[in-house]
Design a protein around this motif. Structure first.
Motif, PDB file in Angstrom:
ATOM      1  N   HIS A   1       0.888  -1.166   0.000  1.00 15.02           N
ATOM      2  CA  HIS A   1       0.000   0.000   0.000  1.00 15.02           C
ATOM      3  C   HIS A   1       0.918   1.205   0.000  1.00 15.02           C
ATOM      4  O   HIS A   1       1.625   1.464   0.974  1.00 15.02           O
ATOM      5  CB  HIS A   1      -0.928   0.003   1.226  1.00 15.02           C
ATOM      6  N   TRP A   2       0.926   1.920  -1.127  1.00 18.21           N
ATOM      7  CA  TRP A   2       1.878   3.004  -1.338  1.00 18.21           C
ATOM      8  C   TRP A   2       1.159   4.186  -1.970  1.00 18.21           C
ATOM      9  O   TRP A   2       0.429   4.023  -2.953  1.00 18.21           O
ATOM     10  CB  TRP A   2       3.007   2.497  -2.240  1.00 18.21           C
ATOM     11  N   GLU A   3       1.361   5.352  -1.388  1.00 19.14           N
ATOM     12  CA  GLU A   3       0.759   6.595  -1.874  1.00 19.14           C
ATOM     13  C   GLU A   3      -0.736   6.437  -2.126  1.00 19.14           C
ATOM     14  O   GLU A   3      -1.263   6.855  -3.164  1.00 19.14           O
ATOM     15  CB  GLU A   3       1.491   7.103  -3.114  1.00 19.14           C
ATOM     16  N   GLY A   4      -1.429   5.818  -1.176  1.00 14.17           N
ATOM     17  CA  GLY A   4      -2.885   5.692  -1.234  1.00 14.17           C
ATOM     18  C   GLY A   4      -3.422   4.645  -2.179  1.00 14.17           C
ATOM     19  O   GLY A   4      -4.619   4.593  -2.427  1.00 14.17           O
ATOM     20  N   GLN A   5      -2.584   3.793  -2.700  1.00 16.54           N
ATOM     21  CA  GLN A   5      -3.054   2.772  -3.635  1.00 16.54           C
ATOM     22  C   GLN A   5      -2.508   1.394  -3.267  1.00 16.54           C
ATOM     23  O   GLN A   5      -1.414   1.280  -2.717  1.00 16.54           O
ATOM     24  CB  GLN A   5      -2.624   3.116  -5.067  1.00 16.54           C
ATOM     25  N   ASP A   6      -3.286   0.376  -3.565  1.00 17.35           N
ATOM     26  CA  ASP A   6      -2.804  -0.992  -3.441  1.00 17.35           C
ATOM     27  C   ASP A   6      -2.062  -1.319  -4.728  1.00 17.35           C
ATOM     28  O   ASP A   6      -2.550  -1.035  -5.831  1.00 17.35           O
ATOM     29  CB  ASP A   6      -3.967  -1.963  -3.234  1.00 17.35           C
ATOM     30  N   CYS A   7      -0.882  -1.881  -4.595  1.00 12.43           N
ATOM     31  CA  CYS A   7      -0.051  -2.139  -5.764  1.00 12.43           C
ATOM     32  C   CYS A   7       0.886  -3.302  -5.478  1.00 12.43           C
ATOM     33  O   CYS A   7       0.838  -3.907  -4.405  1.00 12.43           O
ATOM     34  CB  CYS A   7       0.732  -0.888  -6.152  1.00 12.43           C
ATOM     35  N   TYR A   8       1.726  -3.591  -6.445  1.00  9.69           N
ATOM     36  CA  TYR A   8       2.721  -4.649  -6.334  1.00  9.69           C
ATOM     37  C   TYR A   8       4.083  -4.089  -6.713  1.00  9.69           C
ATOM     38  O   TYR A   8       4.190  -3.186  -7.555  1.00  9.69           O
ATOM     39  CB  TYR A   8       2.403  -5.806  -7.291  1.00  9.69           C
TER      40      TYR A   8
ATOM     41  N   GLN B   1      16.954 -12.038 -13.091  1.00 14.33           N
ATOM     42  CA  GLN B   1      16.137 -13.243 -13.048  1.00 14.33           C
ATOM     43  C   GLN B   1      16.734 -14.157 -11.984  1.00 14.33           C
ATOM     44  O   GLN B   1      17.942 -14.413 -11.987  1.00 14.33           O
ATOM     45  CB  GLN B   1      16.114 -13.956 -14.385  1.00 14.33           C
ATOM     46  N   CYS B   2      15.888 -14.629 -11.077  1.00 17.67           N
ATOM     47  CA  CYS B   2      16.335 -15.465  -9.966  1.00 17.67           C
ATOM     48  C   CYS B   2      15.459 -16.707  -9.851  1.00 17.67           C
ATOM     49  O   CYS B   2      14.300 -16.694 -10.267  1.00 17.67           O
ATOM     50  CB  CYS B   2      16.242 -14.686  -8.651  1.00 17.67           C
ATOM     51  N   THR B   3      16.025 -17.760  -9.281  1.00 18.86           N
ATOM     52  CA  THR B   3      15.258 -18.954  -8.968  1.00 18.86           C
ATOM     53  C   THR B   3      15.396 -19.233  -7.480  1.00 18.86           C
ATOM     54  O   THR B   3      16.471 -19.025  -6.899  1.00 18.86           O
ATOM     55  CB  THR B   3      15.738 -20.177  -9.771  1.00 18.86           C
ATOM     56  N   PRO B   4      14.308 -19.687  -6.863  1.00 16.12           N
ATOM     57  CA  PRO B   4      14.375 -19.968  -5.432  1.00 16.12           C
ATOM     58  C   PRO B   4      15.158 -21.240  -5.141  1.00 16.12           C
ATOM     59  O   PRO B   4      15.065 -22.211  -5.883  1.00 16.12           O
ATOM     60  CB  PRO B   4      12.910 -20.116  -5.024  1.00 16.12           C
ATOM     61  N   ASP B   5      15.939 -21.211  -4.074  1.00 14.81           N
ATOM     62  CA  ASP B   5      16.607 -22.397  -3.563  1.00 14.81           C
ATOM     63  C   ASP B   5      15.715 -22.938  -2.443  1.00 14.81           C
ATOM     64  O   ASP B   5      15.207 -22.165  -1.642  1.00 14.81           O
ATOM     65  CB  ASP B   5      17.987 -22.054  -2.977  1.00 14.81           C
ATOM     66  N   GLY B   6      15.515 -24.222  -2.390  1.00 19.72           N
ATOM     67  CA  GLY B   6      14.674 -24.777  -1.332  1.00 19.72           C
ATOM     68  C   GLY B   6      13.202 -24.625  -1.659  1.00 19.72           C
ATOM     69  O   GLY B   6      12.800 -24.600  -2.810  1.00 19.72           O
ATOM     70  N   SER B   7      12.376 -24.492  -0.628  1.00 20.45           N
ATOM     71  CA  SER B   7      10.926 -24.464  -0.779  1.00 20.45           C
ATOM     72  C   SER B   7      10.410 -23.047  -1.054  1.00 20.45           C
ATOM     73  O   SER B   7      10.465 -22.186  -0.175  1.00 20.45           O
ATOM     74  CB  SER B   7      10.261 -25.001   0.492  1.00 20.45           C
ATOM     75  N   PRO B   8       9.874 -22.800  -2.258  1.00 19.05           N
ATOM     76  CA  PRO B   8       9.374 -21.467  -2.573  1.00 19.05           C
ATOM     77  C   PRO B   8       8.080 -21.115  -1.837  1.00 19.05           C
ATOM     78  O   PRO B   8       7.670 -19.961  -1.826  1.00 19.05           O
ATOM     79  CB  PRO B   8       9.154 -21.516  -4.087  1.00 19.05           C
ATOM     80  N   GLY B   9       7.458 -22.092  -1.219  1.00 16.17           N
ATOM     81  CA  GLY B   9       6.218 -21.825  -0.484  1.00 16.17           C
ATOM     82  C   GLY B   9       6.443 -21.245   0.896  1.00 16.17           C
ATOM     83  O   GLY B   9       5.521 -20.710   1.510  1.00 16.17           O
ATOM     84  N   ARG B  10       7.662 -21.344   1.400  1.00 12.25           N
ATOM     85  CA  ARG B  10       7.965 -20.835   2.744  1.00 12.25           C
ATOM     86  C   ARG B  10       8.395 -19.382   2.631  1.00 12.25           C
ATOM     87  O   ARG B  10       9.534 -19.076   2.352  1.00 12.25           O
ATOM     88  CB  ARG B  10       9.062 -21.665   3.387  1.00 12.25           C
ATOM     89  N   LEU B  11       7.434 -18.493   2.840  1.00  7.89           N
ATOM     90  CA  LEU B  11       7.681 -17.069   2.683  1.00  7.89           C
ATOM     91  C   LEU B  11       7.580 -16.366   4.029  1.00  7.89           C
ATOM     92  O   LEU B  11       6.826 -16.775   4.900  1.00  7.89           O
ATOM     93  CB  LEU B  11       6.671 -16.448   1.710  1.00  7.89           C
ATOM     94  N   GLY B  12       8.293 -15.277   4.146  1.00  9.97           N
ATOM     95  CA  GLY B  12       8.212 -14.457   5.351  1.00  9.97           C
ATOM     96  C   GLY B  12       9.573 -13.914   5.720  1.00  9.97           C
ATOM     97  O   GLY B  12      10.330 -14.562   6.429  1.00  9.97           O
ATOM     98  N   GLY B  13       9.884 -12.753   5.202  1.00  7.86           N
ATOM     99  CA  GLY B  13      11.174 -12.146   5.490  1.00  7.86           C
ATOM    100  C   GLY B  13      11.204 -11.488   6.854  1.00  7.86           C
ATOM    101  O   GLY B  13      10.175 -11.295   7.493  1.00  7.86           O
ATOM    102  N   HIS B  14      12.387 -11.122   7.285  1.00  6.49           N
ATOM    103  CA  HIS B  14      12.564 -10.504   8.598  1.00  6.49           C
ATOM    104  C   HIS B  14      12.694  -8.984   8.519  1.00  6.49           C
ATOM    105  O   HIS B  14      12.737  -8.322   9.545  1.00  6.49           O
ATOM    106  CB  HIS B  14      13.794 -11.095   9.301  1.00  6.49           C
ATOM    107  N   ALA B  15      12.710  -8.422   7.316  1.00  7.28           N
ATOM    108  CA  ALA B  15      12.862  -6.975   7.168  1.00  7.28           C
ATOM    109  C   ALA B  15      12.029  -6.483   5.987  1.00  7.28           C
ATOM    110  O   ALA B  15      12.547  -5.938   5.023  1.00  7.28           O
ATOM    111  CB  ALA B  15      14.331  -6.612   6.988  1.00  7.28           C
ATOM    112  N   ALA B  16      10.715  -6.669   6.083  1.00  9.83           N
ATOM    113  CA  ALA B  16       9.825  -6.230   5.009  1.00  9.83           C
ATOM    114  C   ALA B  16       9.849  -4.709   4.905  1.00  9.83           C
ATOM    115  O   ALA B  16      10.067  -4.002   5.894  1.00  9.83           O
ATOM    116  CB  ALA B  16       8.401  -6.715   5.284  1.00  9.83           C
ATOM    117  N   ASP B  17       9.616  -4.203   3.698  1.00  7.57           N
ATOM    118  CA  ASP B  17       9.507  -2.759   3.511  1.00  7.57           C
ATOM    119  C   ASP B  17       8.306  -2.230   4.286  1.00  7.57           C
ATOM    120  O   ASP B  17       7.328  -2.953   4.505  1.00  7.57           O
ATOM    121  CB  ASP B  17       9.330  -2.431   2.025  1.00  7.57           C
ATOM    122  N   ASP B  18       8.357  -0.960   4.664  1.00  9.18           N
ATOM    123  CA  ASP B  18       7.271  -0.345   5.431  1.00  9.18           C
ATOM    124  C   ASP B  18       5.928  -0.420   4.715  1.00  9.18           C
ATOM    125  O   ASP B  18       4.891  -0.525   5.358  1.00  9.18           O
ATOM    126  CB  ASP B  18       7.595   1.122   5.739  1.00  9.18           C
ATOM    127  N   VAL B  19       5.929  -0.350   3.401  1.00  6.35           N
ATOM    128  CA  VAL B  19       4.680  -0.341   2.637  1.00  6.35           C
ATOM    129  C   VAL B  19       4.198  -1.744   2.275  1.00  6.35           C
ATOM    130  O   VAL B  19       3.095  -1.918   1.776  1.00  6.35           O
ATOM    131  CB  VAL B  19       4.814   0.518   1.355  1.00  6.35           C
TER     132      VAL B  19
END
Length: 159
Positions: free
Chosen positions: A29-36, A98-116
């Motif tokens: 959620h950035w500058e009043g809009q939902d985005c990616y 271009q990157c490929t995940p190592d290990g299980s791509p379903g296990r998501l959850g970083g420790h330093a997400a951006d504020d938005v």
């Protein structure tokens, strides 16, 4: 008379992480809009761009990735775009890998997400053009990865 504005150049690395025909995107959620956005962020002094991409991806998503290749180089010179008055001192250079995940791509959850950042989502490549993905200039090149059609390496000064 106003002092001339001297832009500061910021370099960053972004990651197009593709797995099973889907790309990993940050919901935001950035500058009043939902985005990616693509995962990634600023390069530290002395840090190679590919290492910046790996570090940022791990911080924001929890994934460890292998950087395969440089896809695109994008610039954004704020004085040339929609919010020129507010962004006259903005000049970003982004290396998109271009990157490929190592290990299980379903296990998501970083420790330093951006504020938005509001979440992470695997999105089918073909659906990317219909999303509010920022910058807009990356929508078609990302979707084209599904068909193997390549875009120019240098995207230019685009929003």
């Amino acid at each position: 008379m106003a002092e001339p504005i001297t832009p500061t150049i910021r370099t960053s690395a972004k990651a197009v992480i593709v797995h099973d025909g889907r790309v990993l995107l940050q919901r935001a959620h950035w500058e009043g809009q939902d985005c990616y956005f693509l995962p990634g962020g600023g390069q530290h002094p002395g840090e190679p761009l590919d290492a910046a991409a790996r570090r940022e991806v791990h911080e924001e998503t929890g994934l460890t990735v292998t950087v395969e290749k440089l896809l695109w180089l994008r610039e954004y010179i704020g004085a040339n775009h929609e919010h020129a008055d507010a962004e006259a001192a903005t000049h970003r250079i982004e290396a998109v890998f271009q990157c490929t995940p190592d290990g299980s791509p379903g296990r998501l959850g970083g420790h330093a997400a951006d504020d938005v950042q509001t979440g992470l989502e695997w999105v089918e490549l073909e659906k990317v053009p219909d999303l509010n993905l920022l910058p807009r200039a990356l929508r078609q090149p990302i979707a084209a990865l599904a068909t193997g059609v390549s875009s120019p390496d240098y995207l230019g000064d685009v929003a």
